[in-house]
Write an enzyme that holds these catalytic residues in place. Structure first.
Site, PDB file in Angstrom:
ATOM      1  N   HIS A 105       0.857  -1.229  -0.189  1.00  0.00           N
ATOM      2  CA  HIS A 105      -0.051  -0.013  -0.037  1.00  0.00           C
ATOM      3  C   HIS A 105       0.863   1.281  -0.099  1.00  0.00           C
ATOM      4  O   HIS A 105       0.697   1.940  -0.897  1.00  0.00           O
ATOM      5  CB  HIS A 105      -0.825   0.020   1.211  1.00  0.00           C
ATOM      6  CG  HIS A 105      -1.610  -1.343   1.256  1.00  0.00           C
ATOM      7  ND1 HIS A 105      -3.073  -1.511   0.519  1.00  0.00           N
ATOM      8  CD2 HIS A 105      -1.751  -2.261   2.380  1.00  0.00           C
ATOM      9  CE1 HIS A 105      -3.597  -2.526   0.926  1.00  0.00           C
ATOM     10  NE2 HIS A 105      -2.784  -3.008   1.891  1.00  0.00           N
TER      11      HIS A 105
HETATM   12  O1  RIB Z   1      -5.324  -0.156   4.338  1.00  0.00           O
HETATM   13  C1  RIB Z   1      -3.975  -0.302   4.268  1.00  0.00           C
HETATM   14  C2  RIB Z   1      -3.556   0.815   5.183  1.00  0.00           C
HETATM   15  O2  RIB Z   1      -3.641   0.675   6.524  1.00  0.00           O
HETATM   16  C3  RIB Z   1      -1.899   0.879   5.115  1.00  0.00           C
HETATM   17  O3  RIB Z   1      -1.520   2.110   5.343  1.00  0.00           O
HETATM   18  C4  RIB Z   1      -1.357   0.143   6.171  1.00  0.00           C
HETATM   19  O4  RIB Z   1      -0.107   0.375   6.566  1.00  0.00           O
HETATM   20  C5  RIB Z   1      -2.385   0.471   7.263  1.00  0.00           C
HETATM   21  O5  RIB Z   1      -1.996   1.618   7.894  1.00  0.00           O
END
Ligand code: RIB
Ligand code: CA
Length: 311
Positions: free
Chosen positions: A241
């Site tokens: 992500h």
């Molecule tokens: O949904 C993914 C996000 O939530 C990313 O930033 C992960 O690190 C968590 O913070």
């Protein structure tokens, strides 16, 4: 000309890769990194940021602790994804570099008031608690922010912590609403993008082949981080992500999307934290954010790998 950024983050293995990418990129001038509670409590995220900076050989980076809980709700964490430490996958010693004195939210406000208006970009990798709190405490900073680029939300892809909400927005929907209505230039890297950047065996092998210690640590994190999503989605590799936020700053041409209205659900328990994206323009609501929907995933991993090689 370097781009001045503040990173707000809740490491988290994917946050860690984002921070390594930023530290390896000379285009970026990191004014400071602020911890927020999210994947794990603040007591761990502020330590994890310093561990990551030391892996990159950057004990000079200013690291602050921000908010320890969402603005109006109790904290929801994600140890089931990130492990008890939030950085499971590679054992690292306790950090030696210091945590800066003072509150991370004050650091955000003071930095934005000190720097030339429109010259500092906020990179938000976790719940938006610190940013929502800063905007509440000092509404004048909204017009001074160059852009906020955040990982959060989802629309065509749905949610990941609930059927309709992505974790960062779900943890603090009230802070997200403040950020999305503050009038800042806002660019969103949602699950619709990050679910395309999967840590397949071939991509992880390319990072492992760098043969450096930062690469070895990064692979340990990636191997741990992917297991939850591989089991959940039945795919090879997990969605990486947060590094998409930094990659967007470095190579925006890897991404495409459109300016839309995005609203945050802050009252329904069923859909709390949902990002309601008017992608098809069926309302007259103001177009307040760029919702990115597509990424050149191979280009993203090539960028990430070539930059990690510089650490
Ligand atoms: O949904 C993914 C996000 O939530 C990313 O930033 C992960 O690190 C968590 O913070
Ligand atoms: Ca994160």
């Amino acid at each position: 000309m370097t781009r001045k950024i503040i990173i707000d983050t809740d490491p988290g293995q994917d946050d860690a890769l984002a921070i390594l990418l930023a530290l390896a990129s000379p285009e970026l001038d990191i004014l400071g990194i602020v911890a927020v509670a999210g994947n794990t409590p603040l007591s761990l995220t502020q330590v994890n940021i310093r561990k990551i900076c030391e892996v990159a050989g950057r004990p000079d980076v200013k690291v602050f602790a921000g908010c320890s809980r969402p603005m109006m709700r109790k904290l929801v964490t994600a140890e089931h994804v990130h492990g008890a430490t939030g950085l499971d996958g590679y054992d690292l010693p306790e950090p030696v570099m210091p945590l800066q004195e003072g509150d991370g939210v004050d650091f955000i406000v003071e930095t934005l008031r000190r720097e030339e208006p429109g010259t500092v970009t906020l990179c938000a990798l976790g719940p938006l608690t610190n940013i929502g709190t800063a905007l509440s405490r000092a509404p004048d900073i909204a017009s001074r922010i160059q852009e906020i680029v955040l990982m959060g939300g989802g629309y065509f892809e749905g949610g990941n912590i609930t059927p309709s909400a992505e974790f960062n927005i779900h943890v603090d929907p009230d802070a997200a609403e403040i950020a999305f209505t503050a009038g800042m230039k806002t660019t969103v890297l949602p699950l619709d993008v990050t679910h395309q950047t999967l840590t397949t065996r071939k991509r992880v092998a390319a990072i492992r082949a760098l043969g450096t210690r930062p690469a070895e640590v990064a692979v340990g994190w990636l191997e741990f981080f992917k297991r939850f999503d591989e089991a959940k989605y039945g795919i090879e590799g997990g969605p990486l992500h947060d590094p998409n936020v930094i990659a967007y700053l470095l190579k925006p041409e890897l991404y495409s999307g459109r300016l839309c209205n995005i609203e945050i659900e802050t009252s329904s328990e069923l859909t709390l934290g949902e990002t309601v994206v008017d992608w098809w323009g069926v309302t007259q609501r103001p177009k307040n954010a760029t919702f990115l929907r597509h990424v050149d995933a191979d280009g993203f991993f090539s960028l990430l790998t070539e930059r990690l090689a510089l650490l």
